[in-house]
Design a protein around this motif. Structure first.
Motif, mmCIF file in Angstrom:
data_model
loop_
_atom_site.group_PDB
_atom_site.id
_atom_site.type_symbol
_atom_site.label_atom_id
_atom_site.label_comp_id
_atom_site.label_asym_id
_atom_site.label_seq_id
_atom_site.Cartn_x
_atom_site.Cartn_y
_atom_site.Cartn_z
ATOM 1 N N MET A 111 0.838 -1.192 0.000
ATOM 2 C CA MET A 111 0.000 0.000 0.000
ATOM 3 C C MET A 111 0.875 1.245 0.000
ATOM 4 O O MET A 111 1.752 1.399 0.846
ATOM 5 C CB MET A 111 -0.898 0.008 1.250
ATOM 6 N N ASP A 112 0.654 2.138 -0.973
ATOM 7 C CA ASP A 112 1.391 3.390 -1.025
ATOM 8 C C ASP A 112 0.693 4.409 -0.130
ATOM 9 O O ASP A 112 -0.431 4.818 -0.391
ATOM 10 C CB ASP A 112 1.449 3.892 -2.467
ATOM 11 N N LEU A 113 1.376 4.830 0.915
ATOM 12 C CA LEU A 113 0.785 5.766 1.861
ATOM 13 C C LEU A 113 1.002 7.226 1.469
ATOM 14 O O LEU A 113 0.544 8.129 2.178
ATOM 15 C CB LEU A 113 1.356 5.516 3.260
ATOM 16 N N GLY A 114 1.689 7.473 0.376
ATOM 17 C CA GLY A 114 1.879 8.848 -0.079
ATOM 18 C C GLY A 114 2.836 9.654 0.773
ATOM 19 O O GLY A 114 2.701 10.876 0.882
ATOM 20 N N LEU A 115 3.817 8.986 1.385
ATOM 21 C CA LEU A 115 4.750 9.667 2.278
ATOM 22 C C LEU A 115 6.094 9.966 1.617
ATOM 23 O O LEU A 115 6.979 10.535 2.267
ATOM 24 C CB LEU A 115 4.983 8.825 3.532
ATOM 25 N N ASN A 116 6.245 9.596 0.378
ATOM 26 C CA ASN A 116 7.530 9.797 -0.295
ATOM 27 C C ASN A 116 7.924 11.278 -0.304
ATOM 28 O O ASN A 116 7.174 12.129 -0.770
ATOM 29 C CB ASN A 116 7.456 9.277 -1.735
ATOM 30 N N GLY A 117 9.095 11.578 0.264
ATOM 31 C CA GLY A 117 9.588 12.949 0.287
ATOM 32 C C GLY A 117 9.109 13.785 1.458
ATOM 33 O O GLY A 117 9.606 14.898 1.669
ATOM 34 N N LYS A 118 8.145 13.279 2.231
ATOM 35 C CA LYS A 118 7.690 14.021 3.407
ATOM 36 C C LYS A 118 8.802 14.034 4.459
ATOM 37 O O LYS A 118 9.564 13.075 4.589
ATOM 38 C CB LYS A 118 6.433 13.380 3.998
ATOM 39 N N ILE A 119 8.878 15.126 5.214
ATOM 40 C CA ILE A 119 9.900 15.248 6.256
ATOM 41 C C ILE A 119 9.253 15.003 7.616
ATOM 42 O O ILE A 119 8.284 15.676 7.980
ATOM 43 C CB ILE A 119 10.561 16.638 6.221
ATOM 44 N N ALA A 120 9.808 14.037 8.350
ATOM 45 C CA ALA A 120 9.216 13.621 9.622
ATOM 46 C C ALA A 120 10.243 13.707 10.741
ATOM 47 O O ALA A 120 11.387 13.285 10.584
ATOM 48 C CB ALA A 120 8.700 12.188 9.519
ATOM 49 N N LEU A 121 9.809 14.236 11.880
ATOM 50 C CA LEU A 121 10.611 14.240 13.105
ATOM 51 C C LEU A 121 9.969 13.290 14.108
ATOM 52 O O LEU A 121 8.777 13.410 14.404
ATOM 53 C CB LEU A 121 10.692 15.644 13.705
ATOM 54 N N VAL A 122 10.771 12.372 14.644
ATOM 55 C CA VAL A 122 10.303 11.456 15.683
ATOM 56 C C VAL A 122 11.139 11.706 16.932
ATOM 57 O O VAL A 122 12.350 11.464 16.937
ATOM 58 C CB VAL A 122 10.441 9.984 15.255
ATOM 59 N N THR A 123 10.511 12.214 17.985
ATOM 60 C CA THR A 123 11.242 12.413 19.235
ATOM 61 C C THR A 123 11.329 11.084 19.978
ATOM 62 O O THR A 123 10.453 10.232 19.848
ATOM 63 C CB THR A 123 10.577 13.474 20.131
ATOM 64 N N GLY A 124 12.418 10.911 20.732
ATOM 65 C CA GLY A 124 12.638 9.606 21.351
ATOM 66 C C GLY A 124 12.742 8.528 20.300
ATOM 67 O O GLY A 124 12.251 7.412 20.479
ATOM 68 N N GLY A 125 13.411 8.863 19.177
ATOM 69 C CA GLY A 125 13.399 7.977 18.018
ATOM 70 C C GLY A 125 14.503 6.948 17.963
ATOM 71 O O GLY A 125 14.630 6.248 16.955
ATOM 72 N N SER A 126 15.283 6.831 19.025
ATOM 73 C CA SER A 126 16.424 5.916 18.982
ATOM 74 C C SER A 126 16.093 4.507 19.445
ATOM 75 O O SER A 126 16.851 3.572 19.191
ATOM 76 C CB SER A 126 17.574 6.474 19.831
ATOM 77 N N GLU A 127 14.971 4.326 20.130
ATOM 78 C CA GLU A 127 14.627 3.016 20.686
ATOM 79 C C GLU A 127 13.119 2.814 20.673
ATOM 80 O O GLU A 127 12.354 3.765 20.516
ATOM 81 C CB GLU A 127 15.131 2.900 22.132
ATOM 82 N N GLY A 128 12.704 1.576 20.867
ATOM 83 C CA GLY A 128 11.306 1.252 21.114
ATOM 84 C C GLY A 128 10.343 1.710 20.042
ATOM 85 O O GLY A 128 10.595 1.562 18.838
ATOM 86 N N ILE A 129 9.230 2.284 20.475
ATOM 87 C CA ILE A 129 8.189 2.727 19.551
ATOM 88 C C ILE A 129 8.703 3.815 18.612
ATOM 89 O O ILE A 129 8.396 3.810 17.419
ATOM 90 C CB ILE A 129 6.961 3.224 20.336
ATOM 91 N N GLY A 130 9.493 4.738 19.138
ATOM 92 C CA GLY A 130 10.037 5.798 18.297
ATOM 93 C C GLY A 130 10.907 5.257 17.184
ATOM 94 O O GLY A 130 10.800 5.681 16.026
ATOM 95 N N PHE A 131 11.761 4.307 17.510
ATOM 96 C CA PHE A 131 12.620 3.675 16.511
ATOM 97 C C PHE A 131 11.780 2.948 15.466
ATOM 98 O O PHE A 131 12.009 3.073 14.257
ATOM 99 C CB PHE A 131 13.582 2.704 17.179
ATOM 100 N N ALA A 132 10.787 2.185 15.925
ATOM 101 C CA ALA A 132 9.927 1.441 14.999
ATOM 102 C C ALA A 132 9.161 2.389 14.085
ATOM 103 O O ALA A 132 9.008 2.128 12.883
ATOM 104 C CB ALA A 132 8.958 0.560 15.782
ATOM 105 N N ALA A 133 8.682 3.510 14.643
ATOM 106 C CA ALA A 133 7.954 4.487 13.828
ATOM 107 C C ALA A 133 8.875 5.120 12.789
ATOM 108 O O ALA A 133 8.492 5.293 11.627
ATOM 109 C CB ALA A 133 7.349 5.569 14.720
ATOM 110 N N ALA A 134 10.088 5.477 13.215
ATOM 111 C CA ALA A 134 11.040 6.072 12.280
ATOM 112 C C ALA A 134 11.365 5.108 11.151
ATOM 113 O O ALA A 134 11.430 5.494 9.974
ATOM 114 C CB ALA A 134 12.309 6.469 13.031
ATOM 115 N N LYS A 135 11.551 3.849 11.489
ATOM 116 C CA LYS A 135 11.866 2.839 10.464
ATOM 117 C C LYS A 135 10.698 2.663 9.495
ATOM 118 O O LYS A 135 10.890 2.559 8.276
ATOM 119 C CB LYS A 135 12.218 1.516 11.134
ATOM 120 N N GLU A 136 9.485 2.644 10.030
ATOM 121 C CA GLU A 136 8.289 2.485 9.183
ATOM 122 C C GLU A 136 8.140 3.679 8.232
ATOM 123 O O GLU A 136 7.863 3.510 7.037
ATOM 124 C CB GLU A 136 7.052 2.351 10.064
#
Length: 262
Positions: free
Chosen positions: A1-26
């Motif tokens: 499924m193409d979510l249309g996020l190509n090129g969007k800029i995203a900031l994830v706080t607490g992004g080094s571990e756990g849920i933040g890391f998983a969200a950043a990877k996704e």
């Protein structure tokens, strides 16, 4: 499924571990340009390398303590200077729960500073940037306990209730600017914090494996297990995507059915 996020800029706080890391990877796997922030530079670097290896895309890092207003100011100046922002995931936080009469002022202050003011400061910077770009998405990570506190759940239940209220208020303020604000209320999810608790437990019970530790934790969950961080990340990615373009002001439980309220 193409979510249309190509090129969007995203900031994830607490992004080094756990849920933040998983969200950043996704988000990175969906083509977003991801920035992760956390306090420890070495852990950030390891996380960025792991995401690059898995998703095949570069991930930017900013070392920032979001309880420090000047560090947040500096982080967002870097973000403005390097391109802007379309997506903010306010994930930084930690579990802190105890009996009301045993919880000190210092514990209350730190918890609210980290979880509530952290989200406030980051969102306050993000909103004008998103307005200039024609819209954006903000996801606040909270817990079902913010809706239905249990015993011995302060200060987390109170700070998470504030995060849920903040989400609804902001969604009303900025819907006309196409800035959609939602919260994901996270239940029992496998994380580094739980692994630390397991390591502490094996001092008294050396035969206790991590799998059996999680199995015991999950026994009270209607689905019978502890959730995976990727299961939260998938919802976050959907909410910030074009597929979620008519969803704002919602608080969605990801808890295996544990919460007594919807």
């Amino acid at each position: 499924m193409d979510l249309g996020l190509n090129g969007k800029i995203a900031l994830v706080t607490g992004g080094s571990e756990g849920i933040g890391f998983a969200a950043a990877k996704e988000l990175a796997s969906e083509g977003a340009k991801v920035i992760i922030c956390a306090r420890r530079e070495d852990v950030l670097a390891d996380a960025a390398n792991a995401i690059k290896s898995d998703a095949g895309t570069e991930v930017s890092t900013i070392c920032c303590d979001i309880t420090n207003p000047s560090e947040v100011d500096n982080m967002f100046q870097k973000i403005v200077d390097t391109g802007g922002l379309d997506i903010l995931v306010n994930n930084a936080g930690t579990s802190s729960a105890g009996l009301f009469h045993e919880t000190s002022d210092e514990t209350w202050k730190y918890d609210i500073e980290l979880k509530v003011f952290g989200a406030i400061r980051c969102s306050r910077h993000a909103v004008p940037i998103m307005k200039k770009r024609g819209g954006g998405r903000i996801v606040n990570i909270t817990t079902p306990g913010g809706k239905a506190p249990t015993a011995a759940s302060v200060p987390t239940s109170v700070s998470r209730a504030a995060g849920i209220a903040l989400t609804k208020e902001m969604s009303k303020d900025y819907a006309s600017d196409n800035i959609l604000v939602n919260t994901v209320c996270v239940g029992l999810i496998k994380s580094g914090q739980h692994e630390t608790r397991w390591r502490n437990s094996i001092q008294a019970e050396p035969s206790l494996t991590l799998d059996s530790f999680y199995q015991s934790m999950g026994s009270g969950v209607p689905m019978g297990r502890v959730g995976e961080a990727r299961e939260v990340a998938g919802l976050i990615a959907f909410l910030v995507s074009e597929r979620g373009s008519y969803i704002t002001g919602t608080a969605i439980n990801v808890d295996g059915g544990s919460s007594p309220v919807v």
